[in-house]
Design a protein around this motif. Structure first.
Motif, PDB file in Angstrom:
ATOM      1  N   MET A   1       0.918  -1.396   0.256  1.00  0.00           N
ATOM      2  CA  MET A   1       0.309   0.056  -0.285  1.00  0.00           C
ATOM      3  C   MET A   1       0.931   1.056   0.059  1.00  0.00           C
ATOM      4  SD  MET A   1      -2.823   1.562  -0.116  1.00  0.00           S
ATOM      5  CE  MET A   1      -3.738  -0.707  -0.575  1.00  0.00           C
ATOM      6  N   HIS A   2       1.806   1.138   1.010  1.00  0.00           N
ATOM      7  CA  HIS A   2       3.032   2.160   0.244  1.00  0.00           C
ATOM      8  C   HIS A   2       3.373   2.922  -0.654  1.00  0.00           C
ATOM      9  CE1 HIS A   2       3.191   1.400   5.248  1.00  0.00           C
ATOM     10  NE2 HIS A   2       3.897   2.666   4.706  1.00  0.00           N
ATOM     11  N   PHE A   3       3.525   2.010  -1.224  1.00  0.00           N
ATOM     12  CA  PHE A   3       3.967   1.966  -2.704  1.00  0.00           C
ATOM     13  C   PHE A   3       2.819   2.949  -3.423  1.00  0.00           C
ATOM     14  CE2 PHE A   3       5.874  -2.111  -1.870  1.00  0.00           C
ATOM     15  CZ  PHE A   3       7.248  -1.732  -1.509  1.00  0.00           C
ATOM     16  N   LYS A   4       1.424   2.421  -3.546  1.00  0.00           N
ATOM     17  CA  LYS A   4       0.464   3.140  -4.516  1.00  0.00           C
ATOM     18  C   LYS A   4       0.634   4.229  -3.469  1.00  0.00           C
ATOM     19  CE  LYS A   4      -0.849  -0.732  -6.684  1.00  0.00           C
ATOM     20  NZ  LYS A   4      -0.267  -0.866  -7.426  1.00  0.00           N
ATOM     21  N   ILE A   5       0.994   4.752  -2.356  1.00  0.00           N
ATOM     22  CA  ILE A   5       0.058   5.861  -2.201  1.00  0.00           C
ATOM     23  C   ILE A   5       1.010   6.911  -2.053  1.00  0.00           C
ATOM     24  CG2 ILE A   5      -0.103   7.264   0.196  1.00  0.00           C
ATOM     25  CD1 ILE A   5      -1.113   4.669   1.527  1.00  0.00           C
ATOM     26  N   MET A   6       2.433   6.532  -2.088  1.00  0.00           N
ATOM     27  CA  MET A   6       3.754   7.292  -2.400  1.00  0.00           C
ATOM     28  C   MET A   6       4.306   7.634  -4.333  1.00  0.00           C
ATOM     29  SD  MET A   6       4.535   8.664   0.470  1.00  0.00           S
ATOM     30  CE  MET A   6       6.009   9.266   0.255  1.00  0.00           C
ATOM     31  N   GLY A   7       3.254   6.418  -4.736  1.00  0.00           N
ATOM     32  CA  GLY A   7       3.648   6.833  -5.953  1.00  0.00           C
ATOM     33  C   GLY A   7       2.557   7.178  -6.527  1.00  0.00           C
TER      34      GLY A   7
ATOM     35  N   GLU B   1      -8.967   2.781  -0.298  1.00  0.00           N
ATOM     36  CA  GLU B   1     -10.521   2.332  -0.626  1.00  0.00           C
ATOM     37  C   GLU B   1     -10.312   1.368  -2.035  1.00  0.00           C
ATOM     38  OE1 GLU B   1     -13.357   5.640  -0.959  1.00  0.00           O
ATOM     39  OE2 GLU B   1     -13.170   5.128   0.881  1.00  0.00           O
ATOM     40  N   LYS B   2      -9.815   2.006  -3.177  1.00  0.00           N
ATOM     41  CA  LYS B   2      -9.604   0.981  -4.513  1.00  0.00           C
ATOM     42  C   LYS B   2      -8.346  -0.098  -4.132  1.00  0.00           C
ATOM     43  CE  LYS B   2      -7.244   1.425  -9.038  1.00  0.00           C
ATOM     44  NZ  LYS B   2      -6.121   2.209  -9.970  1.00  0.00           N
ATOM     45  N   HIS B   3      -8.240  -0.357  -3.249  1.00  0.00           N
ATOM     46  CA  HIS B   3      -7.394  -1.458  -2.730  1.00  0.00           C
ATOM     47  C   HIS B   3      -7.925  -2.500  -1.825  1.00  0.00           C
ATOM     48  CE1 HIS B   3      -4.001  -0.831  -5.768  1.00  0.00           C
ATOM     49  NE2 HIS B   3      -4.728   0.499  -5.556  1.00  0.00           N
ATOM     50  N   LYS B   4      -8.924  -2.122  -1.205  1.00  0.00           N
ATOM     51  CA  LYS B   4     -10.541  -2.719  -0.521  1.00  0.00           C
ATOM     52  C   LYS B   4      -9.835  -2.918   1.054  1.00  0.00           C
ATOM     53  CE  LYS B   4     -11.969  -6.276  -4.175  1.00  0.00           C
ATOM     54  NZ  LYS B   4     -11.295  -5.205  -4.950  1.00  0.00           N
ATOM     55  N   CYS B   5      -9.012  -1.755   1.172  1.00  0.00           N
ATOM     56  CA  CYS B   5      -8.753  -1.067   2.617  1.00  0.00           C
ATOM     57  C   CYS B   5     -10.074  -1.409   3.677  1.00  0.00           C
ATOM     58  CB  CYS B   5      -8.280  -0.140   2.557  1.00  0.00           C
ATOM     59  SG  CYS B   5      -6.864   0.056   2.513  1.00  0.00           S
TER      60      CYS B   5
END
Length: 134
Positions: free
Chosen positions: A1-7, A65-69
């Motif tokens: 998830m870190h990758f998706k947020i920072m990226g 949300e996109k990654h089902k958190c």
């Protein structure tokens, strides 16, 4: 998830992943009552105005949300932040292992390059399994 947020172009002022092993250890050490899920992601956003903070939080929340958190909480209230932050503070003490007459630190707050996070998580879980913590 870190990758998706920072990226994803987000710039949180704090972004911390707490995995299940750490959650269990923190619950045992500080009786926090955290849900023993696979991971908890803590994040904060800073800005000069509430609108700037809201925009950053909305971007991060949309990625989550996109990654089902699920189970996301947020607050501007200092009282609510004071309820959430002991989780992070309890982590350091929760990984001390009592070995008479000394305490040994098993893990501490650390920074891991994004490219090494998966390998690091696997190794931490391996050590936890060997110690009987998982």
């Amino acid at each position: 998830m870190h990758f998706k947020i920072m990226g994803g172009g987000c710039q949180p002022s704090m972004l911390e992943l707490i995995d299940k092993i750490a959650i269990i250890a923190a619950n045992k050490a500080a009786n926090l009552g955290l849900p023993e899920v696979e991971a908890i992601l803590l994040f904060e956003a800073d800005g000069m105005t509430k609108d700037v903070i809201d925009a950053e939080m909305a971007k991060i929340t949309a990625i989550c949300e996109k990654h089902k958190c699920f189970g996301m909480e947020s607050s501007y209230e200092e009282k609510e932040r004071a309820r959430i932050w002991p989780t992070r503070q309890a982590l350091s003490g929760s990984f001390k292992v009592r070995r008479s007459p000394f305490f040994h630190i098993v893990a501490d707050d650390m920074a891991v390059p994004f490219s090494k996070m998966a390998v690091t998580a696997e190794k931490i879980h391996e050590v936890a399994d060997n110690m009987g913590w998982s």
